[in-house]
Enzyme design. Structure first.
Site, PDB file in Angstrom:
ATOM      1  N   ARG A   1      27.026  31.742  35.673  1.00 43.92           N
ATOM      2  CA  ARG A   1      27.870  31.403  36.810  1.00 43.92           C
ATOM      3  C   ARG A   1      27.921  32.561  37.812  1.00 43.92           C
ATOM      4  O   ARG A   1      28.380  33.641  37.496  1.00 43.92           O
ATOM      5  CB  ARG A   1      29.291  31.109  36.322  1.00 43.92           C
ATOM      6  CG  ARG A   1      30.263  30.849  37.428  1.00 43.92           C
ATOM      7  CD  ARG A   1      31.686  30.694  36.912  1.00 43.92           C
ATOM      8  NE  ARG A   1      32.582  30.552  38.028  1.00 43.92           N
ATOM      9  CZ  ARG A   1      33.762  31.113  38.114  1.00 43.92           C
ATOM     10  NH1 ARG A   1      34.208  31.845  37.119  1.00 43.92           N
ATOM     11  NH2 ARG A   1      34.508  30.944  39.171  1.00 43.92           N
TER      12      ARG A   1
ATOM     13  N   HIS B   1      39.629  42.122  35.437  1.00 45.59           N
ATOM     14  CA  HIS B   1      38.761  41.262  36.254  1.00 45.59           C
ATOM     15  C   HIS B   1      37.404  41.919  36.408  1.00 45.59           C
ATOM     16  O   HIS B   1      37.311  43.134  36.619  1.00 45.59           O
ATOM     17  CB  HIS B   1      39.359  41.016  37.638  1.00 45.59           C
ATOM     18  CG  HIS B   1      40.659  40.293  37.598  1.00 45.59           C
ATOM     19  ND1 HIS B   1      40.752  38.957  37.316  1.00 45.59           N
ATOM     20  CD2 HIS B   1      41.921  40.737  37.777  1.00 45.59           C
ATOM     21  CE1 HIS B   1      42.017  38.602  37.331  1.00 45.59           C
ATOM     22  NE2 HIS B   1      42.748  39.667  37.599  1.00 45.59           N
TER      23      HIS B   1
ATOM     24  N   ALA C   1      40.836  32.026  36.906  1.00 40.97           N
ATOM     25  CA  ALA C   1      41.567  31.407  38.014  1.00 40.97           C
ATOM     26  C   ALA C   1      43.056  31.245  37.720  1.00 40.97           C
ATOM     27  O   ALA C   1      43.864  31.187  38.655  1.00 40.97           O
ATOM     28  CB  ALA C   1      40.947  30.057  38.357  1.00 40.97           C
TER      29      ALA C   1
ATOM     30  N   TYR D   1      29.745  37.968  39.213  1.00 41.50           N
ATOM     31  CA  TYR D   1      30.235  38.266  37.864  1.00 41.50           C
ATOM     32  C   TYR D   1      29.245  39.022  36.988  1.00 41.50           C
ATOM     33  O   TYR D   1      29.582  39.384  35.864  1.00 41.50           O
ATOM     34  CB  TYR D   1      30.660  36.965  37.171  1.00 41.50           C
ATOM     35  CG  TYR D   1      31.751  36.244  37.935  1.00 41.50           C
ATOM     36  CD1 TYR D   1      33.033  36.781  38.000  1.00 41.50           C
ATOM     37  CD2 TYR D   1      31.498  35.061  38.598  1.00 41.50           C
ATOM     38  CE1 TYR D   1      34.027  36.138  38.710  1.00 41.50           C
ATOM     39  CE2 TYR D   1      32.493  34.408  39.306  1.00 41.50           C
ATOM     40  CZ  TYR D   1      33.761  34.960  39.356  1.00 41.50           C
ATOM     41  OH  TYR D   1      34.741  34.324  40.063  1.00 41.50           O
TER      42      TYR D   1
ATOM     43  N   PRO E   1      39.545  30.380  31.935  1.00 44.66           N
ATOM     44  CA  PRO E   1      38.576  29.347  32.290  1.00 44.66           C
ATOM     45  C   PRO E   1      37.311  29.890  32.940  1.00 44.66           C
ATOM     46  O   PRO E   1      37.347  30.833  33.719  1.00 44.66           O
ATOM     47  CB  PRO E   1      39.344  28.443  33.259  1.00 44.66           C
ATOM     48  CG  PRO E   1      40.484  29.248  33.744  1.00 44.66           C
ATOM     49  CD  PRO E   1      40.805  30.220  32.663  1.00 44.66           C
ATOM     50  N   ASN E   2      36.226  29.273  32.548  1.00 43.60           N
ATOM     51  CA  ASN E   2      34.882  29.504  33.077  1.00 43.60           C
ATOM     52  C   ASN E   2      34.244  30.818  32.646  1.00 43.60           C
ATOM     53  O   ASN E   2      33.086  31.062  32.964  1.00 43.60           O
ATOM     54  CB  ASN E   2      34.858  29.376  34.607  1.00 43.60           C
ATOM     55  CG  ASN E   2      35.252  27.995  35.054  1.00 43.60           C
ATOM     56  OD1 ASN E   2      34.703  27.003  34.573  1.00 43.60           O
ATOM     57  ND2 ASN E   2      36.230  27.900  35.933  1.00 43.60           N
TER      58      ASN E   2
ATOM     59  N   ASN F   1      41.873  38.561  30.841  1.00 43.05           N
ATOM     60  CA  ASN F   1      41.171  38.090  32.035  1.00 43.05           C
ATOM     61  C   ASN F   1      41.481  36.607  32.118  1.00 43.05           C
ATOM     62  O   ASN F   1      40.846  35.789  31.459  1.00 43.05           O
ATOM     63  CB  ASN F   1      39.665  38.335  31.947  1.00 43.05           C
ATOM     64  CG  ASN F   1      38.944  37.917  33.214  1.00 43.05           C
ATOM     65  OD1 ASN F   1      39.488  37.189  34.045  1.00 43.05           O
ATOM     66  ND2 ASN F   1      37.719  38.383  33.373  1.00 43.05           N
TER      67      ASN F   1
ATOM     68  N   GLU G   1      45.722  43.495  32.689  1.00 43.19           N
ATOM     69  CA  GLU G   1      44.973  42.481  33.432  1.00 43.19           C
ATOM     70  C   GLU G   1      43.577  43.027  33.716  1.00 43.19           C
ATOM     71  O   GLU G   1      43.426  44.169  34.149  1.00 43.19           O
ATOM     72  CB  GLU G   1      45.714  42.191  34.736  1.00 43.19           C
ATOM     73  CG  GLU G   1      45.055  41.190  35.624  1.00 43.19           C
ATOM     74  CD  GLU G   1      45.810  40.991  36.933  1.00 43.19           C
ATOM     75  OE1 GLU G   1      45.589  39.953  37.563  1.00 43.19           O
ATOM     76  OE2 GLU G   1      46.608  41.873  37.335  1.00 43.19           O
TER      77      GLU G   1
ATOM     78  N   ARG H   1      37.908  39.316  47.867  1.00 46.50           N
ATOM     79  CA  ARG H   1      37.442  37.932  47.853  1.00 46.50           C
ATOM     80  C   ARG H   1      38.377  37.049  48.673  1.00 46.50           C
ATOM     81  O   ARG H   1      39.122  37.537  49.519  1.00 46.50           O
ATOM     82  CB  ARG H   1      37.293  37.476  46.400  1.00 46.50           C
ATOM     83  CG  ARG H   1      36.261  38.372  45.670  1.00 46.50           C
ATOM     84  CD  ARG H   1      35.943  37.948  44.304  1.00 46.50           C
ATOM     85  NE  ARG H   1      35.404  36.597  44.293  1.00 46.50           N
ATOM     86  CZ  ARG H   1      35.389  35.842  43.210  1.00 46.50           C
ATOM     87  NH1 ARG H   1      35.878  36.293  42.068  1.00 46.50           N
ATOM     88  NH2 ARG H   1      34.884  34.631  43.249  1.00 46.50           N
TER      89      ARG H   1
END
Length: 145
Positions: free
Chosen positions: A20, A103, A80, A25, A12-13, A77, A101, A110
């Site tokens: 964003r 990111h 969330a 990012y 998502p996103n 990735n 994984e 964070r």
């Protein structure tokens, strides 16, 4: 030599990359990252199957599909969903293709809720914090498996 099929799944996103929170990012879009992966994939003998969805079930289905299609590896990735999805954890555990994984940012620098990764509990490894370069590093790792 046949090319190695690498699925690159984005949650998502991530379709909002470049717009964003670029301070977190970066300014590259998902299309920019896809182009980098295809170019690097050619030099590594890898075929890239790049996808993005804001829906958890699509990611689960694509993990299953990666297995059925004989993918050499999956770069994931999960956005969330990394921190919330037992469904993705179970899907990763249900396939034999190794999952890496990925990111863009480093979740451990964070908010505390980002410090737990359900995906990471079943992933072969994690690459995080290097922006778009995280994907390229993950692809190099996947090609070498």
């Amino acid at each position: 030599m046949a090319s190695k099929l690498i699925y690159v799944l984005n949650g998502p996103n991530l379709n909002r990359l470049g717009k964003r929170e670029p301070e977190i990012y970066g300014s590259q879009t998902l299309d920019d990252i896809a182009a980098l992966l295809v170019e690097r994939g050619e030099t590594l003998g890898c075929e890239i199957e790049m996808r993005q969805s804001n829906h958890e079930g699509h990611l689960v289905d694509w993990l299953h599909e990666a297995e059925e299609e004989g993918a050499h590896a999956v770069l994931l990735n999960a956005g969330a969903y990394t921190h919330t999805s037992v469904a993705l954890l179970d899907a990763i555990r249900s396939i034999t293709a190794p999952v890496i994984e990925v990111h863009l940012s480093n979740p451990h620098t964070r908010e505390p809720f980002r410090h737990t990764s359900w995906v990471g509990q079943a992933a072969k490894g994690t690459i995080a914090g290097f922006g778009a370069q995280s994907y390229l590093l993950a692809l190099e790792a996947a090609a070498g498996l």
